[in-house]
Write a protein that holds these residues in place. Structure first.
Motif, short mmCIF file in Angstrom:
data_model
loop_
_atom_site.label_atom_id
_atom_site.label_comp_id
_atom_site.label_asym_id
_atom_site.label_seq_id
_atom_site.Cartn_x
_atom_site.Cartn_y
_atom_site.Cartn_z
N VAL A 1 34.39 44.95 50.63
CA VAL A 1 33.18 44.21 50.25
C VAL A 1 32.74 44.60 48.83
O VAL A 1 32.44 43.75 47.99
N LYS A 2 32.74 45.89 48.58
CA LYS A 2 32.31 46.37 47.26
C LYS A 2 33.21 45.85 46.15
O LYS A 2 32.74 45.37 45.11
N ASN B 1 32.86 42.06 45.57
CA ASN B 1 31.57 41.70 44.97
C ASN B 1 31.46 42.14 43.52
O ASN B 1 30.97 41.39 42.66
N SER C 1 29.59 43.31 60.35
CA SER C 1 28.77 42.81 59.25
C SER C 1 29.57 42.71 57.96
O SER C 1 29.45 41.73 57.22
N TYR C 2 30.44 43.71 57.70
CA TYR C 2 31.25 43.68 56.49
C TYR C 2 32.24 42.53 56.51
O TYR C 2 32.47 41.85 55.50
N GLN D 1 31.94 39.75 58.00
CA GLN D 1 31.20 38.50 57.78
C GLN D 1 30.83 38.34 56.32
O GLN D 1 30.85 37.23 55.78
N ASP D 2 30.51 39.47 55.65
CA ASP D 2 30.24 39.41 54.21
C ASP D 2 31.46 38.93 53.43
O ASP D 2 31.33 38.35 52.35
N LEU D 3 32.65 39.19 53.98
CA LEU D 3 33.88 38.77 53.33
C LEU D 3 34.26 37.34 53.70
O LEU D 3 35.34 36.86 53.33
N ASP E 1 34.00 35.08 59.35
CA ASP E 1 33.06 34.92 60.45
C ASP E 1 33.74 34.84 61.82
O ASP E 1 33.11 35.02 62.84
#
Length: 402
Positions: A315-316, A319, A386-387, A389-391, A394
């Motif tokens: 994720v980091k 982003n 959660s991570y 889904q951030d990527l 889903d």
């Protein structure tokens, strides 16, 4: 959610290590590697090509191994002159004769199937162990357990598009690249041992130029990435002994250790003769799923943290550096895996390190309010979901990441 607490900086790892080893100014992975600096050569490249060609075969052999024909060379060191000595030693310690014949057909770090567990031996053993601890006057600081586990260090959650693409692609599957870890700690929970890592390459490209002495793991290698009696013996004599001695000196307690292990063939009972300070004690056959502390949630907790840290880093990177998940995955190396292994192992809470001894040594387990391995793993998996889904993944659910 604060991701920073889960993400080590892959490019600039921390400069401290609680193992007692000095870390040079460059951190865990100092540029240039100091005395162990290795430069690229044609021979190196040829060696890497040969290793890559063998990787898929090695991974498949590990998962399908039987300790018979293909494993004869592996198992011969355990079942020759040391067999009767191993049985005698185990009978002397706890009056339990190991099922060495059955162990011939067991892969080196395969956990015992709970369906075949020996519940009667598991019921009797804790009291026998308690008597031994009382007679030897061992405190919770002096009783340790170590156990092996396999880690597919580059595996993605099953339903990500990367996992699906790789499944249909020809050739070596990076998600099958497997290493073996030996993890361990004491019953008090205040001493986690430096992990042992066994890989199928001594000099992977990602670690060229790095001195193995400064890694946050004890690095070993053989073609299959398995724990062997030879590796365990070297670790016992040259790494574990000094690590435990340093811990006892620091705590101001006698250097007298009881080391509990399962009776896998990679744990030669004859090692006990090499140290007057470390006594080996073997769990009864087919009881590890019921008794062994590392199998009561410690390894599961570590693995959930490892996957969480990996996805948090993804994720980091996506982003901050405008990279795709595929870019992150392709550039994720064994060097990065070592960084996450250290961080994830350090993150396992003391209440877990101690609480997993409840079945084997109830008298050592502290009363941590609300402690439950399932809740710890559930929280890590919630963060992981959660991570993903951030990527934009889903479709990944808790069941996919276990």
């Amino acid at each position: 959610m604060n991701m920073k607490s889960f993400i080590p900086n892959i490019d600039d790892p921390p400069e401290s290590d609680d193992s007692g080893d000095e870390i040079p100014p460059g951190g865990i992975f100092p540029a240039g590697g100091g005395p162990g600096n290795v430069t690229e050569s044609e021979d190196d490249n040829e060696e890497e090509e040969e290793e890559e060609a063998d990787n898929e075969e090695a991974a498949e052999q590990y998962d399908e191994a039987t300790m018979s024909d293909s494993g004869a060379a592996y198992s011969s060191s355990y079942y020759s002159s040391s067999e009767s000595e191993a049985e005698a030693t185990m009978e002397e310690v706890f009056g339990i004769k190991p099922a060495l014949e059955a162990q011939r057909n067991k892969p080196p770090d395969l956990e015992t199937d709970s369906a075949s567990a020996d519940t009667e031996s598991a019921r009797k053993f804790p009291e026998m162990l308690k008597k031994t601890l009382e007679e030897g006057q061992y405190s919770s600081k002096q009783v340790f357990n170590v156990d092996e586990t396999g880690l597919y260090w580059k595996k993605m959650p099953a339903r990500t598009y990367i996992a699906q693409e790789e499944k249909t692609a020809p050739g070596f599957k990076a998600s099958k690249d497997r290493l073996t870890l030996l993890l361990g700690a004491n019953a008090e929970g205040d001493c986690r041992l430096k992990p042992v890592l066994i890989y199928h390459s001594q000099n992977p490209r990602a670690l060229k130029g790095y001195d193995r002495a400064f890694l946050p793991v004890h690095w070993y290698a053989n073609k299959k990435g398995w724990m062997t009696g030879k590796i365990f013996s070297d670790y016992y004599k040259n790494k574990l002994h000094s690590e435990l001695k340093a811990y006892c000196n620091k705590e101001g307690i006698p250097f007298k250790i009881l080391l509990l292990v399962d009776n896998a063939p990679s744990h030669p009972a004859s090692l006990e003769n090499l140290s007057n300070n470390i006594k080996l004690a073997f769990l009864p056959p087919n009881t590890t799923s019921l008794l062994q502390p590392c199998d009561q949630g410690l390894i599961q907790t570590f693995k959930s943290y490892y996957l969480r840290s990996t996805m948090a880093a993804a994720v980091k990177k996506t982003n901050e550096m405008n990279k795709t998940l595929r870019d992150f995955w392709k550039n994720f190396t064994i060097k990065d895996a070592v960084t996450f292994i250290k961080q994830s192992w350090d993150e396992v809470p003391t209440k877990c390190l101690n609480g997993v001894w409840k079945k084997l040594c109830h008298q050592f387990a502290h009363s941590f309010n609300g402690f439950a391995v399932d809740s710890i793993v559930s929280k890590a998996n919630k963060d992981l979901t959660s991570y993903t889904q951030d990527l934009g993944l889903d479709e990944v659910e808790k069941e996919d990441i276990g």
